[in-house]
Design an enzyme around this catalytic site. Structure first.
Site, PDB file in Angstrom:
ATOM      1  N   ASN A  25       9.774 -22.344   3.687  1.00 23.69           N
ATOM      2  CA  ASN A  25      10.585 -20.969   4.498  1.00 23.69           C
ATOM      3  C   ASN A  25      11.879 -21.312   4.250  1.00 23.69           C
ATOM      4  OD1 ASN A  25      10.713 -19.764   6.914  1.00 23.69           O
ATOM      5  ND2 ASN A  25       9.360 -20.317   7.285  1.00 23.69           N
ATOM      6  N   ARG A  31       7.835 -17.984   2.195  1.00 20.62           N
ATOM      7  CA  ARG A  31       7.573 -17.268   3.170  1.00 20.62           C
ATOM      8  C   ARG A  31       8.829 -15.895   3.268  1.00 20.62           C
ATOM      9  NH1 ARG A  31       9.327 -17.358   9.235  1.00 20.62           N
ATOM     10  NH2 ARG A  31       8.245 -15.601   9.847  1.00 20.62           N
ATOM     11  N   HIS A  36       5.050 -11.551  11.485  1.00 25.23           N
ATOM     12  CA  HIS A  36       3.021 -12.938  12.078  1.00 25.23           C
ATOM     13  C   HIS A  36       2.432 -12.370  11.599  1.00 25.23           C
ATOM     14  CE1 HIS A  36       5.836 -13.353  16.305  1.00 25.23           C
ATOM     15  NE2 HIS A  36       6.495 -14.341  15.213  1.00 25.23           N
ATOM     16  N   ARG A  87      14.521 -12.421  22.746  1.00 22.29           N
ATOM     17  CA  ARG A  87      14.676 -10.583  22.144  1.00 22.29           C
ATOM     18  C   ARG A  87      14.482  -9.926  22.855  1.00 22.29           C
ATOM     19  NH1 ARG A  87      11.623 -12.118  16.882  1.00 22.29           N
ATOM     20  NH2 ARG A  87      12.899 -14.417  16.862  1.00 22.29           N
ATOM     21  N   GLU A 145       1.076 -21.535   9.844  1.00 21.83           N
ATOM     22  CA  GLU A 145       1.774 -20.085   8.833  1.00 21.83           C
ATOM     23  C   GLU A 145       1.703 -21.147   7.629  1.00 21.83           C
ATOM     24  OE1 GLU A 145       4.180 -19.547  12.120  1.00 21.83           O
ATOM     25  OE2 GLU A 145       4.285 -17.608  10.955  1.00 21.83           O
TER      26      GLU A 145
END
Ligand code: ADP
Length: 371
Positions: free
Chosen positions: A9, A66, A155, A216, A356
């Site tokens: 990642n 990823r 996601h 955010r 993940e």
């Protein structure tokens, strides 16, 4: 046959890695502050060399990378060759903050591990099944087409993994199970999953829309941007920074970590109380919307840092919905059981830890093995 997979990642200043084999995690780690004075590595190449030196990568069958944005092109994990690398590069304008680092990671891994399949696993891909009416915004169709403006959703590996695990937890076939997944981490998104396929999600063209997040804003009226530019005199870069780094919980309280917000709320702080209410209300609004999208719903599932660890968020977001068949049992919620609704509830409420990296490894392996 070996089933060793390395998952990378790659961010702009860090690379997280995890090495799996069929039995589980063999090694994991983080190379940080890449390119900084005193950092762990000078660039992504040095970072991967460091990982290769620290980790036994013999027998590796795939590297799963990823990649945040796969645009409209990538509906599946994809083995990277020169053509695919160029297509990912062409998507950089859609994800200028995320895709360049992933691409560096892929390019370096292709050079340093030339005999191993490099598989790009996209955060967007799981949402490729959302029908056109769920990804289209009602703006000038010519502009949208020309500039690739639409909902993509993110996601995806988490929503895919968690929705499947939830079906297993309930003893149901994932292909026949309808789930609302709530991934509540620093970033946060909701997803409606019908029979294992995403049919609606809250993030949009970027990971900015939808739920309230750590820094955010989630959904706002786009006029906010025009107003801040015209009336407040802010530049577009300043507005972007404000809405992506100084909004959400951070914007409302000065804290991006929900734990700090919860502590301040418990002490009676009004800003923290309002932020918590805004945060939970937005989740509830999406749950209501996705119940209507799905029709029959088997479960609502919470995951990621907040979803897995904040019983108060789970209880508040779903409070008072008994008439819809949704209830949270206080004892089960406090005990962190996996199923936190009372026995016999029409809609189960679950807490399922996401993973993940494991999902990326699984998808990378499935992509490299003949079906
Ligand atoms: P990321 O999106 O970076 O992968 P995580 O899924 O790990 O992040 O979520 C991180 C967030 O989870 C933290 O910012 C924090 O707000 C929240 N969190 C973690 N532990 C708790 C807790 N015990 N109670 C409330 N919130 C928590």
């Amino acid at each position: 046959m070996s089933s060793r997979v390395l998952v990378l990642n790659s961010g702009s200043s860090s690379v997280k890695y995890r090495l799996f084999d069929g039995a589980g995690t063999l090694a994991k780690g983080l190379v940080e502050r890449i390119g900084e004075a005193g950092g762990d590595a000078t660039d992504h190449r040095a970072a991967l060399q460091r990982i290769m030196a620290e980790t036994d990568l013999s027998g590796l069958v795939a590297v799963g990378h990823r990649v945040v944005h796969g645009g409209a092109e990538f509906a599946e994990p994809t083995v990277v060759d020169d053509v695919v690398a160029a297509r990912i590069e062409a998507l950089i304008p859609l994800a200028p903050l995320h895709n360049p680092a992933a691409l560096s990671g892929i390019e370096v891994a292709r050079k340093l591990l030339p005999d191993v399949s490099q598989v790009a696993v996209f955060d967007t891909a799981f949402h490729a099944t959302i029908p056109a009416d769920g990804v289209t915004w009602a703006i000038d169709a010519g502009l949208a087409e020309r500039w690739q403006i639409r909902r993509y959703g993110f996601h995806g590996t988490s929503h895919a993994y968690v929705s499947r695990r939830t079906a297993e937890l309930l003893g149901k076939d994932p292909a026949e199970t309808n789930v609302i997944t709530l991934h509540l981490g620093n970033g946060a998104s909701a997803c409606a999953v019908r029979g294992g396929r995403s049919v609606a999600t809250s993030m949009g063209m970027s990971p900015q829309g939808g739920l309230v997040m750590g820094t955010r804003s989630g959904d706002i009226d786009p006029t906010v941007v025009f107003h801040l530019h015209r009336v407040a005199g802010m530049s577009l870069d300043e507005i972007e920074t404000s809405l992506t780094r100084r909004a959400g919980l951070q914007g409302l309280t000065g804290e991006n970590d929900l734990r700090a917000v919860l502590d301040r709320r418990a002490a009676g702080d009004p800003a923290a109380t309002l932020a918590f209410d805004v945060y939970c209300r937005r989740i509830r609004e999406y749950v209501g919307a996705y119940l209507a999208v799905l029709g029959r719903t088997d479960a609502i599932v919470f995951t990621a840092g907040v979803g897995e660890n904040a019983p108060l968020v789970r209880a508040t977001a779903l409070a008072g919905l008994e008439s819809l068949g949704i209830a949270v049992d206080p004892d089960r919620n406090a005990r962190r059981d996996q199923i936190i609704s009372p026995d016999g509830s029409p809609i189960a409420v679950c807490v399922v830890p996401t993973d993940e990296e494991l999902e990326i490894a699984r998808q990378a392996l499935a992509t490299t093995q003949p079906r």
